[in-house]
Design a protein around this motif. Structure first.
Motif, PDB file in Angstrom:
ATOM      1  N   UNK A  59       8.235 -61.656 -82.336  1.00 48.25           N
ATOM      2  CA  UNK A  59       9.628 -61.966 -82.636  1.00 48.25           C
ATOM      3  C   UNK A  59      10.080 -61.007 -83.728  1.00 48.25           C
ATOM      4  N   UNK A  60      11.094 -60.154 -83.412  1.00 49.64           N
ATOM      5  CA  UNK A  60      11.569 -59.127 -84.350  1.00 49.64           C
ATOM      6  C   UNK A  60      13.001 -59.437 -84.764  1.00 49.64           C
ATOM      7  N   UNK A  61      13.274 -59.150 -86.029  1.00 51.72           N
ATOM      8  CA  UNK A  61      14.649 -59.321 -86.522  1.00 51.72           C
ATOM      9  C   UNK A  61      15.077 -58.063 -87.267  1.00 51.72           C
ATOM     10  N   UNK A  62      16.320 -58.047 -87.702  1.00 49.83           N
ATOM     11  CA  UNK A  62      16.871 -56.922 -88.472  1.00 49.83           C
ATOM     12  C   UNK A  62      17.250 -57.375 -89.872  1.00 49.83           C
ATOM     13  N   UNK A  63      16.431 -58.236 -90.436  1.00 46.93           N
ATOM     14  CA  UNK A  63      16.695 -58.783 -91.748  1.00 46.93           C
ATOM     15  C   UNK A  63      16.130 -57.944 -92.870  1.00 46.93           C
ATOM     16  N   UNK A  64      15.978 -58.537 -94.067  1.00 43.24           N
ATOM     17  CA  UNK A  64      15.509 -57.785 -95.249  1.00 43.24           C
ATOM     18  C   UNK A  64      14.011 -57.536 -95.267  1.00 43.24           C
ATOM     19  N   UNK A  65      13.251 -58.114 -94.320  1.00 41.60           N
ATOM     20  CA  UNK A  65      11.805 -57.932 -94.343  1.00 41.60           C
ATOM     21  C   UNK A  65      11.120 -58.973 -95.218  1.00 41.60           C
ATOM     22  N   UNK A  66       9.790 -58.873 -95.257  1.00 39.11           N
ATOM     23  CA  UNK A  66       8.977 -59.859 -95.985  1.00 39.11           C
ATOM     24  C   UNK A  66       8.174 -59.137 -97.059  1.00 39.11           C
ATOM     25  N   UNK A  67       8.274 -59.600 -98.296  1.00 43.76           N
ATOM     26  CA  UNK A  67       7.473 -59.029 -99.388  1.00 43.76           C
ATOM     27  C   UNK A  67       6.000 -59.408 -99.192  1.00 43.76           C
ATOM     28  N   UNK A  68       5.088 -58.528 -99.639  1.00 48.74           N
ATOM     29  CA  UNK A  68       3.652 -58.780 -99.466  1.00 48.74           C
ATOM     30  C   UNK A  68       3.228 -60.086-100.133  1.00 48.74           C
ATOM     31  N   UNK A  69       3.806 -60.388-101.283  1.00 44.00           N
ATOM     32  CA  UNK A  69       3.399 -61.596-102.018  1.00 44.00           C
ATOM     33  C   UNK A  69       3.845 -62.872-101.318  1.00 44.00           C
TER      34      UNK A  69
ATOM     35  N   UNK B  82      13.435 -51.388 -90.748  1.00 44.79           N
ATOM     36  CA  UNK B  82      13.991 -52.560 -91.407  1.00 44.79           C
ATOM     37  C   UNK B  82      13.784 -53.800 -90.568  1.00 44.79           C
ATOM     38  N   UNK B  83      13.642 -54.926 -91.207  1.00 50.59           N
ATOM     39  CA  UNK B  83      13.390 -56.169 -90.508  1.00 50.59           C
ATOM     40  C   UNK B  83      11.916 -56.536 -90.507  1.00 50.59           C
ATOM     41  N   UNK B  84      11.618 -57.671 -89.911  1.00 50.99           N
ATOM     42  CA  UNK B  84      10.247 -58.175 -89.887  1.00 50.99           C
ATOM     43  C   UNK B  84       9.845 -58.479 -88.453  1.00 50.99           C
TER      44      UNK B  84
END
Length: 479
Positions: free
Chosen positions: A385-395, A441-443
């Motif tokens: 499932x892919x989006x065009x959002x801000x992404x996910x920080x590693x933490x 960009x995105x997650x």
């Protein structure tokens, strides 16, 4: 700090000795090594002692035979008549046996080494190669000492050869024998603790979704039985606690539904349109939380059938179809990509749809306006499932799957339960969840399930249950 204490602590810290069987094997190897060293030495000493005792008895018997040949004459003189059958045995030419007969004062009376006209020989000295024994007799009132000795270095004596080779031969026999014994002991140890390994395998299957499993008590050693019984009793208490917690969650969610329905009806009577719309949004958010709490309670009680299969592509298609109106209302699109043919995996279609539905909903919430969310199904049993959002920080990649965790506490459109449901479904299906940021960009969230091998069962029916879940989500504010 004593040296013994430091050794004990290093022994306890050693990774090798965390295994019970390797502790036993190591101690047994030490014992076998000590036995391998000392056993031949003890046997060598025992053999030498037995040989010496037998040799002394034989020499003493010969001395007694010689004593019978000493005769007192009428004039008081002693004569020694050695028969011809024994003369060769004690002859200097043969050289194996010697005898001496002396009186109480130590004067030599008869000897196998004295020649005619020769001086009396010195008393025989018992050395490493000369061994003998003697007897004392009183003949006609006179004390006589008869000594018989054997030269162990004589060619006809093989006992010394046997003794000299004994240690080497016994060593080569003893060490392989002890090694074979060690191998047999290891097999015995492994068979003895096999029930413990079986109990460990059963214990590895215990989890929040399988609290009904108990450690087997068949063939458990008596010394370990109290521990196994205590663990099973602890599991009984944990299961009771989980059941009470799940029941509380389900009861609370059910009890909240009725007040929310009444509140929604009363809000419809308000004249202020803006206030009514705001209250409607709050009610829908609360209804969504209640619906997710019920999902969690249901997932906690569901037990996955290992033989159940589902069509992953059909599940994803149903999710995309049911959540599309919600995406359109948010000015976003959702598309299904990937395999065109059915993708069979081991799993329950209703549980799978709940997980993928929550992933898709989460992606729609965070993707940018006027962009698209992609749900891609692969033939290897994975869905992305892919989006065009801000992404996910590693933490945040592990925290985001915890219940009630939210990145933005100011948002009121969720309670942080959606991704925890995804993780629960993945755990129940022995699947993996991976999160990666896309280069543009995105997650991307990836769920990997176990594909069904060719010849296995066909997909189990589950569409009705899945549709019921989807409609529940739509009513609670998703569409």
């Amino acid at each position: 700090m004593s040296a013994a204490g430091a050794h004990a602590r290093s022994y306890a810290r050693s990774p090798t000795f965390k295994s019970l069987i390797w502790r036993i094997v190591f101690l047994h190897i030490v014992a076998v090594a000590m036995v391998a060293i000392f056993l031949p030495l003890v046997l060598f000493w025992l053999l030498n002692s037995e040989i010496d005792q037998l040799h002394r008895d034989a020499m003493r018997a010969q001395a007694e035979v010689l004593a019978e040949r000493i005769v007192a004459q009428p004039d008081g003189a002693l004569t020694f008549n050695l028969p011809d059958s024994l003369k060769g045995l004690y002859s200097e030419a043969y050289g194996r046996y010697q005898y001496e007969i002396r009186d109480a004062e130590g004067h030599l009376l008869f000897s196998s080494r004295r020649k005619a006209g020769a001086a009396p020989p010195a008393p025989p000295r018992l050395s490493d190669t000369i061994s003998g024994a003697g007897v004392t007799r009183i003949i006609d009132g006179r004390t006589v000492r008869i000594q018989v000795a054997e030269d162990l270095a004589h060619r006809d004596v093989i006992i010394d050869d046997i003794v000299s080779n004994f240690f080497r031969r016994v060593g080569w026999i003893t060490i392989p024998t002890l090694l074979i014994l060690l191998a047999i002991d290891i097999i015995i140890f492994r068979r003895a603790i096999a029930p413990l390994w079986k109990a460990s395998e059963e214990a590895s299957n215990i989890g929040p979704a399988r609290t009904d499993i108990r450690l087997p008590t068949e063939q458990i050693p008596r010394e370990i039985m109290p521990l196994v019984t205590a663990v099973n009793q602890a599991l009984d208490r944990l299961e009771d606690g989980f059941r009470v917690q799940r029941q509380f969650t389900a009861d609370a969610a059910h009890q909240l539904r009725t007040p929310l329905t009444i509140l929604r009806t009363r809000i419809e009577t308000l004249d202020d349109g803006a206030a009514r719309q705001a209250l409607h949004a709050d009610i829908e958010a609360m209804s969504r939380i209640v619906a997710q709490l019920l999902e969690i309670a249901e997932l906690d009680t569901l037990v996955l059938d290992p033989g159940e299969t589902a069509d992953l592509r059909a599940v994803c298609a149903e999710v995309v179809g049911s959540i599309a109106p919600f995406a359109i209302s948010q000015h976003k699109d959702i598309a299904l990509k990937g395999a065109d043919a059915p993708v069979l995996i081991h799993g329950n279609s209703e549980m799978l749809q709940r997980a993928i539905f929550n992933l898709a909903e989460n992606a729609i919430k965070f993707t940018a306006r006027d962009t698209s969310v992609e749900v891609e199904v692969s033939e290897d049993g994975s869905v992305r499932v892919r989006d065009c959002g801000p992404g996910i920080a590693d933490a945040e990649r592990e925290l985001m799957f915890q219940r009630f965790w939210r990145r933005d506490r100011q948002r009121s459109d969720g309670a942080g339960l959606g991704l925890s449901i995804v993780r629960a479904v993945a755990d129940d299906h022995a699947a993996t969840v991976a999160v990666e940021n896309l280069p543009g960009g995105g997650a991307e969230f990836t769920l990997r399930f176990r594909p069904v091998e060719k010849g296995d069962a066909s997909p189990s029916p589950g569409g009705g249950g899945s549709m019921r879940m989807a409609r529940s989500g739509m009513r609670s504010g998703v569409g």
